[in-house]
Design an enzyme around this catalytic site. Structure first.
Site, PDB file in Angstrom:
ATOM      1  N   LYS A   1       0.858  -1.187   0.000  1.00 23.58           N
ATOM      2  CA  LYS A   1       0.000   0.000   0.000  1.00 23.58           C
ATOM      3  C   LYS A   1       0.895   1.238   0.000  1.00 23.58           C
ATOM      4  CE  LYS A   1      -4.554   0.247   2.122  1.00 23.58           C
ATOM      5  NZ  LYS A   1      -5.254   0.244   3.414  1.00 23.58           N
TER       6      LYS A   1
HETATM    7  O1  G3P Z   1      -8.721   0.700   3.980  1.00 27.67           O
HETATM    8  C1  G3P Z   1      -8.746   2.031   4.416  1.00 27.67           C
HETATM    9  C2  G3P Z   1      -9.633   2.125   5.592  1.00 27.67           C
HETATM   10  O2  G3P Z   1      -9.079   1.388   6.631  1.00 27.67           O
HETATM   11  C3  G3P Z   1      -9.945   3.488   6.077  1.00 27.67           C
HETATM   12  O3  G3P Z   1     -11.096   3.370   6.821  1.00 27.67           O
HETATM   13  O4  G3P Z   1     -12.760   3.957   8.486  1.00 27.67           O
HETATM   14  O5  G3P Z   1     -10.375   4.708   8.773  1.00 27.67           O
HETATM   15  O6  G3P Z   1     -11.829   5.734   7.034  1.00 27.67           O
HETATM   16  P1  G3P Z   1     -11.529   4.509   7.824  1.00 27.67           P
END
Ligand code: G3P
Length: 225
Positions: free
Chosen positions: A83
């Site tokens: 990533k």
């Molecule tokens: O894969 C990216 C994800 O983990 C971000 O999620 O909920 O932190 O916006 P969030």
């Protein structure tokens, strides 16, 4: 649309992998920090549980450092993909890694141009963050629709759209309808998505009726014997 799990929690991954619906896992520094364990051990364990791409994110912010980290992480397990954040140095690193055959999931995508640039640099996946756009009163799903339209316009792009930052079950089905190739989903969202009260009520009724049938048959056998 395929589903990845968005977590580094081994218990959740073990449980949900048994259901046969998961074909990969995404992690990020926040998710790994939440577990507080040796990162390499966690990533290798995830790779042993799930037979599919497992995203491990670099923390360097210069291309050279990102490439160095990526080359190290892919030695951990053949399922590891890298990533990389959507910044200019990230694009430079992605171009180098793509030439080496290392799969990149370009993350922190918030507009369709970023997705196009990631694809042109050679990313295998782009990760648009739906929930974080919704959080700032923007329609996150529109971004998926726009990226789908942009990618469809160029037959040479084989980058997959990985809908990320999902917050609720509707995100999952809407991402599929919008044309995402994959959605990465927190365990809590998966659990909510599979629940329906009518399923539980229906099962309870089936089991009660079965128990009543068994009791009736047992009484019948006792009566004639
Ligand atoms: O894969 C990216 C994800 O983990 C971000 O999620 O909920 O932190 O916006 P969030």
């Amino acid at each position: 649309m395929r589903i990845f799990l968005d977590t580094a929690n081994l218990d959740d991954i073990r449980e949900i992998a048994r259901w046969g619906i998961i074909s990969g896992v995404t992690t990020n520094p926040t998710l790994l920090a939440r577990e507080g364990k040796n990162v390499r051990d966690v990533i290798v364990e995830i790779c042993e549980i799930v037979n599919g791409p497992v995203s491990m994110e670099v923390v360097s912010t210069d291309a050279e450092g990102m490439v160095r980290e990526a080359r190290e992480y892919v030695t951990w397990h053949p399922n590891v993909i890298i990533k990389i954040p959507m910044i200019p140095e990230g694009l430079a690193a992605t171009a180098i890694l793509a030439r080496e055959g290392i799969q990149v999931n370009m993350t922190l995508i918030f507009n369709p141009n970023q997705a196009l640039f990631a694809a042109l640099a050679g990313a295998a996946y782009v990760s648009p963050f739906l929930g974080r756009l919704d959080d700032i009163s923007t329609e996150g799903m529109d971004l998926i629709r726009e990226i789908v339209a942009v990618f469809r316009q160029d037959a040479h792009l084989d980058t997959q759209i990985l809908a990320a930052s999902l917050r609720h079950p509707r995100h999952l089905v809407e991402a599929a309808k919008a044309g995402a190739d994959v959605a990465t989903c927190p365990p809590a969202v998966i659990r909510k998505a599979l629940k329906h009260p009518l399923t539980d009520i229906g099962l309870e009724r089936f089991l009660n009726d079965w128990r009543q049938l068994e009791a009736t048959l047992t009484r019948e056998v006792a009566r004639v014997s």
